[in-house]
Design a protein around this motif. Structure first.
Motif, PDB file in Angstrom:
ATOM      1  N   ALA A   1       0.835  -1.195   0.000  1.00 12.06           N
ATOM      2  CA  ALA A   1       0.000   0.000   0.000  1.00 12.06           C
ATOM      3  C   ALA A   1       0.872   1.249   0.000  1.00 12.06           C
ATOM      4  CB  ALA A   1      -0.910  -0.010   1.214  1.00 12.06           C
ATOM      5  N   PRO A   2       0.406   2.342  -0.585  1.00 18.75           N
ATOM      6  CA  PRO A   2       1.173   3.588  -0.576  1.00 18.75           C
ATOM      7  C   PRO A   2       1.252   4.181   0.825  1.00 18.75           C
ATOM      8  CG  PRO A   2      -1.032   3.965  -1.442  1.00 18.75           C
ATOM      9  CD  PRO A   2      -0.875   2.477  -1.299  1.00 18.75           C
ATOM     10  N   GLN A   3       2.144   5.136   0.991  1.00 20.41           N
ATOM     11  CA  GLN A   3       2.277   5.836   2.264  1.00 20.41           C
ATOM     12  C   GLN A   3       1.049   6.716   2.510  1.00 20.41           C
ATOM     13  OE1 GLN A   3       5.872   8.129   2.223  1.00 20.41           O
ATOM     14  NE2 GLN A   3       7.224   6.337   2.156  1.00 20.41           N
ATOM     15  N   THR A   4       0.655   6.839   3.761  1.00 16.15           N
ATOM     16  CA  THR A   4      -0.428   7.739   4.147  1.00 16.15           C
ATOM     17  C   THR A   4       0.164   8.972   4.807  1.00 16.15           C
ATOM     18  OG1 THR A   4      -1.910   5.859   4.518  1.00 16.15           O
ATOM     19  CG2 THR A   4      -2.579   7.974   5.447  1.00 16.15           C
ATOM     20  N   VAL A   5      -0.225  10.148   4.321  1.00 20.74           N
ATOM     21  CA  VAL A   5       0.284  11.402   4.876  1.00 20.74           C
ATOM     22  C   VAL A   5      -0.894  12.332   5.164  1.00 20.74           C
ATOM     23  CG1 VAL A   5       2.506  11.211   3.686  1.00 20.74           C
ATOM     24  CG2 VAL A   5       0.623  12.428   2.578  1.00 20.74           C
ATOM     25  N   TYR A   6      -0.652  13.314   6.009  1.00 24.56           N
ATOM     26  CA  TYR A   6      -1.687  14.268   6.403  1.00 24.56           C
ATOM     27  C   TYR A   6      -1.121  15.688   6.292  1.00 24.56           C
ATOM     28  CZ  TYR A   6      -3.323   9.936   8.551  1.00 24.56           C
ATOM     29  OH  TYR A   6      -3.693   8.634   8.766  1.00 24.56           O
ATOM     30  N   PHE A   7      -1.908  16.585   5.762  1.00 25.93           N
ATOM     31  CA  PHE A   7      -1.494  17.983   5.646  1.00 25.93           C
ATOM     32  C   PHE A   7      -2.747  18.834   5.429  1.00 25.93           C
ATOM     33  CE2 PHE A   7      -1.023  15.849   1.528  1.00 25.93           C
ATOM     34  CZ  PHE A   7      -1.848  16.617   0.712  1.00 25.93           C
ATOM     35  N   PRO A   8      -2.659  20.141   5.624  1.00 25.97           N
ATOM     36  CA  PRO A   8      -3.851  20.981   5.543  1.00 25.97           C
ATOM     37  C   PRO A   8      -4.268  21.304   4.111  1.00 25.97           C
ATOM     38  CG  PRO A   8      -1.957  22.292   6.186  1.00 25.97           C
ATOM     39  CD  PRO A   8      -1.496  20.874   6.181  1.00 25.97           C
ATOM     40  N   SER A   9      -5.552  21.343   3.904  1.00 24.61           N
ATOM     41  CA  SER A   9      -6.109  21.929   2.686  1.00 24.61           C
ATOM     42  C   SER A   9      -5.905  23.427   2.732  1.00 24.61           C
ATOM     43  CB  SER A   9      -7.599  21.607   2.587  1.00 24.61           C
ATOM     44  OG  SER A   9      -8.227  22.388   1.579  1.00 24.61           O
ATOM     45  N   ALA A  10      -5.936  24.054   1.572  1.00 25.63           N
ATOM     46  CA  ALA A  10      -5.841  25.515   1.533  1.00 25.63           C
ATOM     47  C   ALA A  10      -7.114  26.182   2.030  1.00 25.63           C
ATOM     48  CB  ALA A  10      -5.518  25.986   0.113  1.00 25.63           C
ATOM     49  N   ASP A  11      -8.122  25.386   2.419  1.00 24.38           N
ATOM     50  CA  ASP A  11      -9.323  25.993   2.989  1.00 24.38           C
ATOM     51  C   ASP A  11      -9.087  26.484   4.418  1.00 24.38           C
ATOM     52  OD1 ASP A  11      -9.432  23.739   4.637  1.00 24.38           O
ATOM     53  OD2 ASP A  11     -11.245  22.917   3.739  1.00 24.38           O
TER      54      ASP A  11
ATOM     55  N   GLU B   1     -16.808  20.755  -6.664  1.00 23.22           N
ATOM     56  CA  GLU B   1     -15.633  20.882  -7.515  1.00 23.22           C
ATOM     57  C   GLU B   1     -15.272  22.317  -7.869  1.00 23.22           C
ATOM     58  OE1 GLU B   1     -19.035  19.650 -10.379  1.00 23.22           O
ATOM     59  OE2 GLU B   1     -18.638  19.811  -8.231  1.00 23.22           O
ATOM     60  N   THR B   2     -16.086  23.290  -7.457  1.00 28.91           N
ATOM     61  CA  THR B   2     -15.814  24.675  -7.803  1.00 28.91           C
ATOM     62  C   THR B   2     -15.205  25.476  -6.652  1.00 28.91           C
ATOM     63  OG1 THR B   2     -18.119  25.215  -7.256  1.00 28.91           O
ATOM     64  CG2 THR B   2     -17.595  24.772  -9.595  1.00 28.91           C
ATOM     65  N   GLU B   3     -15.707  25.277  -5.435  1.00 34.19           N
ATOM     66  CA  GLU B   3     -15.272  26.102  -4.315  1.00 34.19           C
ATOM     67  C   GLU B   3     -14.490  25.337  -3.250  1.00 34.19           C
ATOM     68  OE1 GLU B   3     -18.906  27.627  -2.875  1.00 34.19           O
ATOM     69  OE2 GLU B   3     -19.202  29.042  -4.524  1.00 34.19           O
ATOM     70  N   VAL B   4     -14.656  24.011  -3.185  1.00 33.03           N
ATOM     71  CA  VAL B   4     -14.055  23.223  -2.104  1.00 33.03           C
ATOM     72  C   VAL B   4     -12.831  22.448  -2.588  1.00 33.03           C
ATOM     73  CG1 VAL B   4     -14.447  21.408  -0.394  1.00 33.03           C
ATOM     74  CG2 VAL B   4     -16.297  23.019  -0.947  1.00 33.03           C
ATOM     75  N   ARG B   5     -13.013  21.587  -3.541  1.00 34.57           N
ATOM     76  CA  ARG B   5     -11.937  20.683  -3.937  1.00 34.57           C
ATOM     77  C   ARG B   5     -10.730  21.385  -4.568  1.00 34.57           C
ATOM     78  NH1 ARG B   5     -13.264  15.368  -6.768  1.00 34.57           N
ATOM     79  NH2 ARG B   5     -11.226  14.967  -5.820  1.00 34.57           N
ATOM     80  N   PRO B   6     -10.898  22.502  -5.297  1.00 34.22           N
ATOM     81  CA  PRO B   6      -9.690  23.189  -5.763  1.00 34.22           C
ATOM     82  C   PRO B   6      -8.755  23.602  -4.630  1.00 34.22           C
ATOM     83  CG  PRO B   6     -11.592  23.963  -6.998  1.00 34.22           C
ATOM     84  CD  PRO B   6     -12.124  23.094  -5.880  1.00 34.22           C
ATOM     85  N   LEU B   7      -9.312  23.914  -3.466  1.00 34.36           N
ATOM     86  CA  LEU B   7      -8.475  24.277  -2.322  1.00 34.36           C
ATOM     87  C   LEU B   7      -7.687  23.076  -1.810  1.00 34.36           C
ATOM     88  CD1 LEU B   7     -10.973  26.585  -0.419  1.00 34.36           C
ATOM     89  CD2 LEU B   7      -9.099  27.265  -1.928  1.00 34.36           C
ATOM     90  N   ASP B   8      -8.241  21.881  -1.965  1.00 37.72           N
ATOM     91  CA  ASP B   8      -7.497  20.676  -1.599  1.00 37.72           C
ATOM     92  C   ASP B   8      -6.304  20.479  -2.531  1.00 37.72           C
ATOM     93  OD1 ASP B   8      -9.452  20.352   0.295  1.00 37.72           O
ATOM     94  OD2 ASP B   8     -10.425  18.652  -0.695  1.00 37.72           O
ATOM     95  N   ALA B   9      -6.523  20.717  -3.818  1.00 39.13           N
ATOM     96  CA  ALA B   9      -5.422  20.594  -4.781  1.00 39.13           C
ATOM     97  C   ALA B   9      -4.346  21.636  -4.508  1.00 39.13           C
ATOM     98  CB  ALA B   9      -5.956  20.743  -6.206  1.00 39.13           C
ATOM     99  N   GLU B  10      -4.752  22.831  -4.116  1.00 43.09           N
ATOM    100  CA  GLU B  10      -3.781  23.871  -3.804  1.00 43.09           C
ATOM    101  C   GLU B  10      -3.016  23.541  -2.522  1.00 43.09           C
ATOM    102  OE1 GLU B  10      -6.177  27.409  -3.864  1.00 43.09           O
ATOM    103  OE2 GLU B  10      -6.652  27.158  -5.999  1.00 43.09           O
TER     104      GLU B  10
ATOM    105  N   ASN C   1     -15.567  14.188 -11.652  1.00 42.21           N
ATOM    106  CA  ASN C   1     -15.647  15.336 -10.758  1.00 42.21           C
ATOM    107  C   ASN C   1     -14.257  15.884 -10.444  1.00 42.21           C
ATOM    108  OD1 ASN C   1     -15.590  16.229  -7.672  1.00 42.21           O
ATOM    109  ND2 ASN C   1     -17.627  16.711  -8.447  1.00 42.21           N
ATOM    110  N   GLY C   2     -13.282  14.985 -10.317  1.00 41.32           N
ATOM    111  CA  GLY C   2     -11.904  15.417 -10.109  1.00 41.32           C
ATOM    112  C   GLY C   2     -11.310  16.063 -11.342  1.00 41.32           C
ATOM    113  N   GLY C   3     -11.799  15.669 -12.531  1.00 42.22           N
ATOM    114  CA  GLY C   3     -11.368  16.329 -13.757  1.00 42.22           C
ATOM    115  C   GLY C   3     -11.881  17.752 -13.829  1.00 42.22           C
ATOM    116  N   SER C   4     -13.137  17.942 -13.442  1.00 39.13           N
ATOM    117  CA  SER C   4     -13.680  19.301 -13.369  1.00 39.13           C
ATOM    118  C   SER C   4     -12.902  20.123 -12.350  1.00 39.13           C
ATOM    119  CB  SER C   4     -15.165  19.258 -12.979  1.00 39.13           C
ATOM    120  OG  SER C   4     -15.913  18.473 -13.870  1.00 39.13           O
ATOM    121  N   THR C   5     -12.574  19.497 -11.220  1.00 34.45           N
ATOM    122  CA  THR C   5     -11.776  20.179 -10.203  1.00 34.45           C
ATOM    123  C   THR C   5     -10.442  20.625 -10.777  1.00 34.45           C
ATOM    124  OG1 THR C   5     -12.798  18.862  -8.445  1.00 34.45           O
ATOM    125  CG2 THR C   5     -10.717  19.948  -7.927  1.00 34.45           C
ATOM    126  N   ALA C   6      -9.777  19.748 -11.538  1.00 33.99           N
ATOM    127  CA  ALA C   6      -8.484  20.088 -12.128  1.00 33.99           C
ATOM    128  C   ALA C   6      -8.602  21.298 -13.048  1.00 33.99           C
ATOM    129  CB  ALA C   6      -7.922  18.886 -12.881  1.00 33.99           C
TER     130      ALA C   6
END
Length: 301
Positions: free
Chosen positions: A21-31, A134-143, A167-172
């Motif tokens: 399994a991949p590594q699990t990490v935690y960090f803040p969203s830009a929200d 995908e417009t106001e929330v998830r882009p902040l996660d990508a940032e 939905n993730g494509g729209s977010t991108a």
């Protein structure tokens, strides 16, 4: 060539299923208040590496065999939704990129907000999705993920890319729209280099929703390259609308490429036997694996 691609899949899929399994990490969203749970696929070569941020679709990052009873996923919380129960598609792509020398990271936008179960097909109007939109929330996660990668020290500055599904494509696409609206025209080489290092350098976008409710703008004005992969027989979103968005954006000078796969449906690159029983999906997945890697290799130059 087709036989070569089929052979590639035959080798790749068993490796993915058997890999740790991949590594699990935690960090803040830009929200500013959400702690994201994310999964890192590390290359076996020595870093630093280019990186790709993978944005899951409306079903979430986990396998449908495990996610029905999942709600919250976060540090210190035991859940059947975890690094070992990612969907086959996310595991396949994560291992594919790491095998090619990219650090791949999959941030979970749903689990940290109590929605790890994801959402079923045709749930666009479900009010519960508003909290993970995908417009106001998830882009902040990508940032927030981009900021995390900048701080790791093992990622090549200026070589971080996006990949999103549905939905993730729209977010991108919205991430790129937000990014371009903030940056404007850089002044001088030093400022230009700093902006490139603090930005995504390209986006691979698989069967996104491109309607007015899904995108922040109907025309994407950007200097960042975008590659769209669409299924002509998509039963969930309209490939025609996406092509219209791409056409308008290209007329505005944006570097957007579109690949339309005849006979391919939504989720055409989901490697499960049920999804791959559609011949158009098999051909589309085989081609997209090779084409996406070639595109990223060109964008790095």
């Amino acid at each position: 060539m087709r036989q070569l691609l089929v052979s590639l899949l035959a080798v790749l899929l068993p490796v993915v299923s058997a890999h740790a399994a991949p590594q699990t990490v935690y960090f803040p969203s830009a929200d500013g208040h959400t702690s994201l749970t994310s999964y890192v696929f590390l290359p076996r070569t020595q870093g630093p590496w280019p990186a790709i941020v993978m944005l899951h679709g409306r079903a979430g990052p986990y396998s449908s065999n495990d996610n029905a009873g999942c709600t919250f996923v976060g540090a210190g919380n035991a859940s059947p939704c975890n690094a070992g129960t990612l969907s086959k598609r996310h595991a396949m792509w994560g291992e594919y990129w790491s095998a090619r020398g990219y650090l791949a990271i999959l941030p979970d936008s749903f689990g940290p907000r109590g929605k790890a179960h994801g959402f079923g097909r045709f749930t666009h109007s479900d009010p519960d999705r508003a909290e993970v939109n995908e417009t106001e929330v998830r882009p902040l996660d990508a940032e927030g993920t981009l900021a995390y990668l900048r701080g790791r020290g093992d990622v090549v500055p200026g070589q971080v890319y996006l990949q999103g599904w549905s939905n993730g494509g729209s977010t991108a696409l919205n991430v790129i729209i937000r990014q371009e609206s903030r940056q404007g025209s850089p002044q001088g080489n030093q400022q230009g280099n700093q902006q490139r290092n603090n930005a995504y350098r390209g986006a691979l976008v698989f069967y996104p929703g491109c309607g007015q409710a899904a995108l922040l703008a109907s025309t994407i004005v950007t200097t960042v390259p975008i590659a769209m992969f669409l299924g002509a027989d998509d039963e969930e979103v309209s490939p025609d609308i996406c092509q219209h968005v791409a056409d308008r954006s290209r007329q505005a000078g944006s570097p957007i490429d579109v690949t339309l796969y005849p006979g391919a449906t939504h989720d055409f690159d989901e490697p499960s036997s049920s999804r791959q029983s559609t011949p158009g999906n098999q051909a589309a997945m085989n081609d997209a694996l090779v084409k996406a890697a070639g595109i990223l290799d060109r964008w790095k130059k």
